[in-house]
Design a protein around this motif. Structure first.
Motif, PDB file in Angstrom:
ATOM      1  N   ASP A  57      38.164 -46.779  12.083  1.00  0.00           N
ATOM      2  CA  ASP A  57      38.647 -45.832  11.064  1.00  0.00           C
ATOM      3  C   ASP A  57      39.842 -45.021  11.578  1.00  0.00           C
ATOM      4  OD1 ASP A  57      36.725 -46.742   9.349  1.00  0.00           O
ATOM      5  OD2 ASP A  57      35.316 -45.089   9.730  1.00  0.00           O
ATOM      6  N   VAL A  58      39.780 -44.635  12.856  1.00  0.00           N
ATOM      7  CA  VAL A  58      40.926 -43.924  13.437  1.00  0.00           C
ATOM      8  C   VAL A  58      42.164 -44.805  13.342  1.00  0.00           C
ATOM      9  CG1 VAL A  58      41.894 -42.857  15.522  1.00  0.00           C
ATOM     10  CG2 VAL A  58      39.437 -42.677  15.062  1.00  0.00           C
ATOM     11  N   VAL A  59      41.976 -46.084  13.686  1.00  0.00           N
ATOM     12  CA  VAL A  59      43.101 -47.025  13.684  1.00  0.00           C
ATOM     13  C   VAL A  59      43.607 -47.258  12.256  1.00  0.00           C
ATOM     14  CG1 VAL A  59      43.687 -49.449  14.097  1.00  0.00           C
ATOM     15  CG2 VAL A  59      42.520 -48.116  15.865  1.00  0.00           C
ATOM     16  N   ALA A  60      42.684 -47.316  11.305  1.00  0.00           N
ATOM     17  CA  ALA A  60      43.112 -47.519   9.917  1.00  0.00           C
ATOM     18  C   ALA A  60      44.034 -46.384   9.474  1.00  0.00           C
ATOM     19  CB  ALA A  60      41.885 -47.595   9.006  1.00  0.00           C
ATOM     20  N   GLU A  61      43.778 -45.192   9.980  1.00  0.00           N
ATOM     21  CA  GLU A  61      44.586 -44.042   9.575  1.00  0.00           C
ATOM     22  C   GLU A  61      45.836 -43.861  10.443  1.00  0.00           C
ATOM     23  OE1 GLU A  61      42.379 -40.402   9.269  1.00  0.00           O
ATOM     24  OE2 GLU A  61      44.184 -39.220   8.850  1.00  0.00           O
ATOM     25  N   HIS A  62      45.698 -44.109  11.749  1.00  0.00           N
ATOM     26  CA  HIS A  62      46.782 -43.750  12.666  1.00  0.00           C
ATOM     27  C   HIS A  62      47.487 -44.937  13.293  1.00  0.00           C
ATOM     28  CE1 HIS A  62      45.797 -39.435  12.609  1.00  0.00           C
ATOM     29  NE2 HIS A  62      44.543 -39.834  12.518  1.00  0.00           N
ATOM     30  N   GLY A  63      46.965 -46.135  13.124  1.00  0.00           N
ATOM     31  CA  GLY A  63      47.587 -47.300  13.750  1.00  0.00           C
ATOM     32  C   GLY A  63      47.233 -47.398  15.223  1.00  0.00           C
ATOM     33  N   GLY A 326      40.038 -36.175  31.170  1.00  0.00           N
ATOM     34  CA  GLY A 326      40.070 -37.633  31.360  1.00  0.00           C
ATOM     35  C   GLY A 326      38.980 -38.371  30.604  1.00  0.00           C
ATOM     36  N   PRO A 327      37.715 -38.034  30.881  1.00  0.00           N
ATOM     37  CA  PRO A 327      36.621 -38.770  30.211  1.00  0.00           C
ATOM     38  C   PRO A 327      36.549 -38.479  28.714  1.00  0.00           C
ATOM     39  CG  PRO A 327      35.856 -37.627  32.201  1.00  0.00           C
ATOM     40  CD  PRO A 327      37.220 -37.100  31.885  1.00  0.00           C
ATOM     41  N   ALA A 328      37.207 -37.423  28.250  1.00  0.00           N
ATOM     42  CA  ALA A 328      37.170 -37.088  26.820  1.00  0.00           C
ATOM     43  C   ALA A 328      38.051 -38.013  25.991  1.00  0.00           C
ATOM     44  CB  ALA A 328      37.613 -35.634  26.617  1.00  0.00           C
ATOM     45  N   GLY A 329      38.907 -38.796  26.653  1.00  0.00           N
ATOM     46  CA  GLY A 329      39.899 -39.570  25.916  1.00  0.00           C
ATOM     47  C   GLY A 329      39.697 -41.073  25.984  1.00  0.00           C
ATOM     48  N   VAL A 330      40.014 -41.728  24.885  1.00  0.00           N
ATOM     49  CA  VAL A 330      39.948 -43.185  24.787  1.00  0.00           C
ATOM     50  C   VAL A 330      41.278 -43.654  24.207  1.00  0.00           C
ATOM     51  CG1 VAL A 330      38.799 -45.093  23.585  1.00  0.00           C
ATOM     52  CG2 VAL A 330      37.453 -43.158  24.420  1.00  0.00           C
ATOM     53  N   ALA A 331      41.850 -44.706  24.786  1.00  0.00           N
ATOM     54  CA  ALA A 331      43.053 -45.316  24.198  1.00  0.00           C
ATOM     55  C   ALA A 331      42.628 -46.578  23.453  1.00  0.00           C
ATOM     56  CB  ALA A 331      44.065 -45.656  25.289  1.00  0.00           C
ATOM     57  N   VAL A 332      43.196 -46.783  22.273  1.00  0.00           N
ATOM     58  CA  VAL A 332      42.829 -47.959  21.480  1.00  0.00           C
ATOM     59  C   VAL A 332      44.085 -48.789  21.201  1.00  0.00           C
ATOM     60  CG1 VAL A 332      41.554 -48.798  19.475  1.00  0.00           C
ATOM     61  CG2 VAL A 332      41.107 -46.487  20.340  1.00  0.00           C
ATOM     62  N   TYR A 333      43.984 -50.058  21.483  1.00  0.00           N
ATOM     63  CA  TYR A 333      45.089 -51.001  21.301  1.00  0.00           C
ATOM     64  C   TYR A 333      44.642 -52.136  20.386  1.00  0.00           C
ATOM     65  CZ  TYR A 333      46.505 -48.838  25.778  1.00  0.00           C
ATOM     66  OH  TYR A 333      46.834 -47.968  26.780  1.00  0.00           O
ATOM     67  N   LYS A 437      56.243 -43.138  21.427  1.00  0.00           N
ATOM     68  CA  LYS A 437      54.969 -42.764  22.067  1.00  0.00           C
ATOM     69  C   LYS A 437      53.850 -42.666  21.033  1.00  0.00           C
ATOM     70  CE  LYS A 437      57.404 -40.225  25.627  1.00  0.00           C
ATOM     71  NZ  LYS A 437      57.948 -38.885  25.919  1.00  0.00           N
ATOM     72  N   PRO A 438      52.645 -43.101  21.408  1.00  0.00           N
ATOM     73  CA  PRO A 438      51.508 -43.085  20.464  1.00  0.00           C
ATOM     74  C   PRO A 438      51.045 -41.662  20.152  1.00  0.00           C
ATOM     75  CG  PRO A 438      51.058 -44.498  22.375  1.00  0.00           C
ATOM     76  CD  PRO A 438      52.278 -43.698  22.698  1.00  0.00           C
ATOM     77  N   PRO A 439      50.334 -41.519  19.042  1.00  0.00           N
ATOM     78  CA  PRO A 439      49.795 -40.204  18.683  1.00  0.00           C
ATOM     79  C   PRO A 439      48.551 -39.860  19.498  1.00  0.00           C
ATOM     80  CG  PRO A 439      49.121 -41.830  17.064  1.00  0.00           C
ATOM     81  CD  PRO A 439      50.000 -42.553  18.052  1.00  0.00           C
ATOM     82  N   VAL A 440      48.237 -38.572  19.539  1.00  0.00           N
ATOM     83  CA  VAL A 440      46.985 -38.098  20.134  1.00  0.00           C
ATOM     84  C   VAL A 440      46.184 -37.440  19.015  1.00  0.00           C
ATOM     85  CG1 VAL A 440      45.885 -36.725  21.919  1.00  0.00           C
ATOM     86  CG2 VAL A 440      48.185 -37.635  22.302  1.00  0.00           C
ATOM     87  N   VAL A 441      44.992 -37.986  18.797  1.00  0.00           N
ATOM     88  CA  VAL A 441      44.147 -37.552  17.693  1.00  0.00           C
ATOM     89  C   VAL A 441      42.886 -36.935  18.270  1.00  0.00           C
ATOM     90  CG1 VAL A 441      42.785 -38.415  15.750  1.00  0.00           C
ATOM     91  CG2 VAL A 441      45.046 -39.390  16.208  1.00  0.00           C
ATOM     92  N   SER A 442      42.513 -35.755  17.807  1.00  0.00           N
ATOM     93  CA  SER A 442      41.235 -35.184  18.246  1.00  0.00           C
ATOM     94  C   SER A 442      40.150 -35.597  17.263  1.00  0.00           C
ATOM     95  CB  SER A 442      41.325 -33.668  18.358  1.00  0.00           C
ATOM     96  OG  SER A 442      41.504 -33.093  17.078  1.00  0.00           O
ATOM     97  N   ALA A 443      38.932 -35.708  17.781  1.00  0.00           N
ATOM     98  CA  ALA A 443      37.803 -36.100  16.929  1.00  0.00           C
ATOM     99  C   ALA A 443      36.628 -35.183  17.216  1.00  0.00           C
ATOM    100  CB  ALA A 443      37.408 -37.551  17.212  1.00  0.00           C
ATOM    101  N   LYS A 444      35.969 -34.779  16.147  1.00  0.00           N
ATOM    102  CA  LYS A 444      34.796 -33.905  16.277  1.00  0.00           C
ATOM    103  C   LYS A 444      33.929 -34.064  15.037  1.00  0.00           C
ATOM    104  CE  LYS A 444      33.673 -28.953  16.364  1.00  0.00           C
ATOM    105  NZ  LYS A 444      32.614 -28.920  17.384  1.00  0.00           N
ATOM    106  N   ASP A 445      32.648 -34.328  15.265  1.00  0.00           N
ATOM    107  CA  ASP A 445      31.678 -34.419  14.161  1.00  0.00           C
ATOM    108  C   ASP A 445      32.168 -35.329  13.033  1.00  0.00           C
ATOM    109  OD1 ASP A 445      30.135 -32.602  15.575  1.00  0.00           O
ATOM    110  OD2 ASP A 445      30.951 -30.861  14.517  1.00  0.00           O
ATOM    111  N   GLY A 446      32.742 -36.447  13.388  1.00  0.00           N
ATOM    112  CA  GLY A 446      33.137 -37.414  12.364  1.00  0.00           C
ATOM    113  C   GLY A 446      34.468 -37.126  11.691  1.00  0.00           C
ATOM    114  N   VAL A 447      35.173 -36.102  12.158  1.00  0.00           N
ATOM    115  CA  VAL A 447      36.443 -35.747  11.517  1.00  0.00           C
ATOM    116  C   VAL A 447      37.561 -35.828  12.558  1.00  0.00           C
ATOM    117  CG1 VAL A 447      37.707 -33.921  10.299  1.00  0.00           C
ATOM    118  CG2 VAL A 447      35.237 -34.205   9.938  1.00  0.00           C
ATOM    119  N   THR A 448      38.700 -36.390  12.167  1.00  0.00           N
ATOM    120  CA  THR A 448      39.829 -36.457  13.092  1.00  0.00           C
ATOM    121  C   THR A 448      40.943 -35.506  12.654  1.00  0.00           C
ATOM    122  OG1 THR A 448      40.870 -38.268  11.880  1.00  0.00           O
ATOM    123  CG2 THR A 448      39.425 -38.861  13.722  1.00  0.00           C
TER     124      THR A 448
END
Ligand SMILES: *Cc1c(COP(=O)(O)O)cnc(C)c1O
Length: 467
Positions: A57-63, A326-333, A437-448
């Protein structure tokens, strides 16, 4: 490991089938929870979910590529440090990942913040971090940066050279300021980490040497200055460190220096900053200590050295960066091409190319950093195959993950998620090959929420003002 060795060791890996720590996973769909933001799981359809948000879903919105930062994970690690080191000042090292939102999180969690440049100061202040809670670092602070820091009322400046002490005094005279300073010292500790992220051995650019005597001279020089208030000593021995031995030696040597300073001046230094560098797990081979264990070890060492040198316990601070973000972040490709490359001896290696690479994570190329990965959009029952995840840049060394097991049915269009990407990925990103450069998206409780938007080609074109 140097760049030279990388090419040479491909052959060795082919024979051995990968690094010794890497074992064939029983179940590729299972996530090693020590690597991912707390609470990461697969939903009933097999998608990886971070902070209640499916990465698809993150990718659908942000690529793609995209960095996802789990806000609660960041905050909980900040809280762990506050709880484990209750009467210490905890400075979050902003260079690891800094946006206005991140500065706000740090401020709200009771952290202070380390900055190194005008840009980092601006973002920290705009994020609501009070200037008094900033520590200003760097081995070549400009007159402009120093003047800005003094005008804002930055809480502490960590001086790194005699040139800087003079520059700082001149700026104080000019602007009618006083400055609170710590002196950054090198303790001679050989931290067990990559050379480029070890910062306490003698032959490098940071700090003033204890053994060479410059550290004491600088302390006395600051102490006798009309314009500077000397708070104490600063030591940062390096990054991605797992053993406390290096810190133990650093504590002993800085405390001894504090005792020498007392002998020279009759004054005890009120503060000691022990820097950051606490290691995190990038692969299942990494086993960082819980923050509470780290704190217990530090307390024991401090107490021991205070007694040994008959020094009062100073006000203490530390500066974790990676260990918080560091551990709070995930990169998606997204996977773009897949190639089976034949190696000597009849073996093959699966090269999986993704739509990012060394421009969004330079750490593997810069210091042979290792990562792990999982297919994030689905589960698979296919057998594991030793793979190499590579980027899309024009460099053979554009390798994101040298060795990782992926399902043999990994396909074009699959999403590859890389944990541990919250620190030193976006903050070290470049535009190599004119990639935005790619975006940085925060996520919390199902909301980005977007922290940093994706750069556009128009952003890049606007910089090119030539004819
Ligand atoms: C980089 C740095 C840190 C943070 O290092 P981490 O490995 O992210 O914890 C802390 N202090 C100083 C002076 C640094 O340069």
């Amino acid at each position: 490991m140097t760049h030279m060795h990388i090419a040479g060791s491909i052959h060795a890996d082919a024979v051995q089938g990968g690094p010794t720590w890497l074992t064939v996973p029983d179940d590729l769909n299972e996530l090693d929870l020590s690597l991912w933001p707390r609470g990461t799981h697969r939903d009933e359809t097999g998608r990886v979910v971070v902070a209640g948000v499916a990465l698809t879903d993150v990718v659908a919105e942000h690529g793609t590529p995209v960095y996802v930062i789990d806000e609660d994970d960041f905050r909980s690690r900040a809280r762990d440090f506050r709880a484990a080191f209750p009467d210490w000042d905890v400075y979050y090292a902003g260079k690891a990942l800094l946006t206005r939102t991140v500065a706000r999180w740090a401020a709200e969690e009771g952290l202070n913040l380390d900055v190194t440049t005008l840009g980092e100061m601006r973002i920290a202040l705009e994020g609501g971090m009070p200037a008094q809670r900033l520590g200003f670092h760097g081995n070549n602070k400009s007159e402009e940066e120093i003047a800005f820091a003094l005008a804002q009322g930055v809480g502490r400046i960590i001086v790194d050279s005699f040139d800087e002490i003079a520059r700082l005094e001149a700026a104080c005279v000019e602007g009618g300021h006083r400055a609170k300073v710590l002196v950054r010292v090198t303790t001679g500790v050989e931290a067990h980490t990559h050379e480029y992220i070890a910062t306490a051995h003698e032959d490098q650019k940071f700090g003033l040497s204890i053994m060479g005597g410059q550290a004491l001279t600088a302390l006395v020089r600051c102490h006798s200055s009309q314009y500077l208030d000397l708070l104490g000593i600063h030591s940062h021995i390096g990054s991605q460190i797992f053993e406390t031995l290096g810190f133990e030696v650093a504590i002993r040597r800085t405390m001894k220096l504090a005792a020498q300073f007392r002998t020279a001046t009759g004054v005890e230094l009120p503060e000691l900053d022990l820097g950051g560098g606490f290691g995190i797990a990038y692969t299942s081979a990494d086993t960082p200590q819980p923050t509470s264990d780290l704190a217990a070890a530090f307390e024991e060492m401090i107490e021991h050295e205070c007694r040994a040198f008959a020094l009062a316990r100073p006000r203490l601070s530390l500066e974790p960066g990676r260990a918080i973000c560091g551990p709070a972040g995930v990169a998606v490709y997204r996977v773009g091409t897949i190639k089976n490359v034949e190696l000597e001896g009849g073996r093959t290696r699966l090269y999986v190319s993704v739509d990012g690479g060394m421009s969004d994570n330079i750490r593997p190329a810069l210091y042979a950093a290792e990562y792990s990965a999982a297919v994030a959009n689905r589960t698979s029952d296919a057998e594991p195959v030793l793979s190499r995840v590579v980027g899309k840049h024009c460099e053979g060394g554009d390798i994101l993950i040298r060795d990782v097991f992926l399902p043999s049915d990994v396909a074009i269009g699959d999403l590859i998620a890389v944990p541990g990407a919250g620190a030193y990925a976006r903050s070290m990103a470049s535009n190599y090959n004119q990639i935005p450069k790619p975006p940085v998206v925060s996520a919390k409780d199902g909301v980005t929420s977007t922290m940093l938007r994706r750069e556009t080609l128009d952003d890049l074109m606007r910089l090119d003002v030539g004819q």
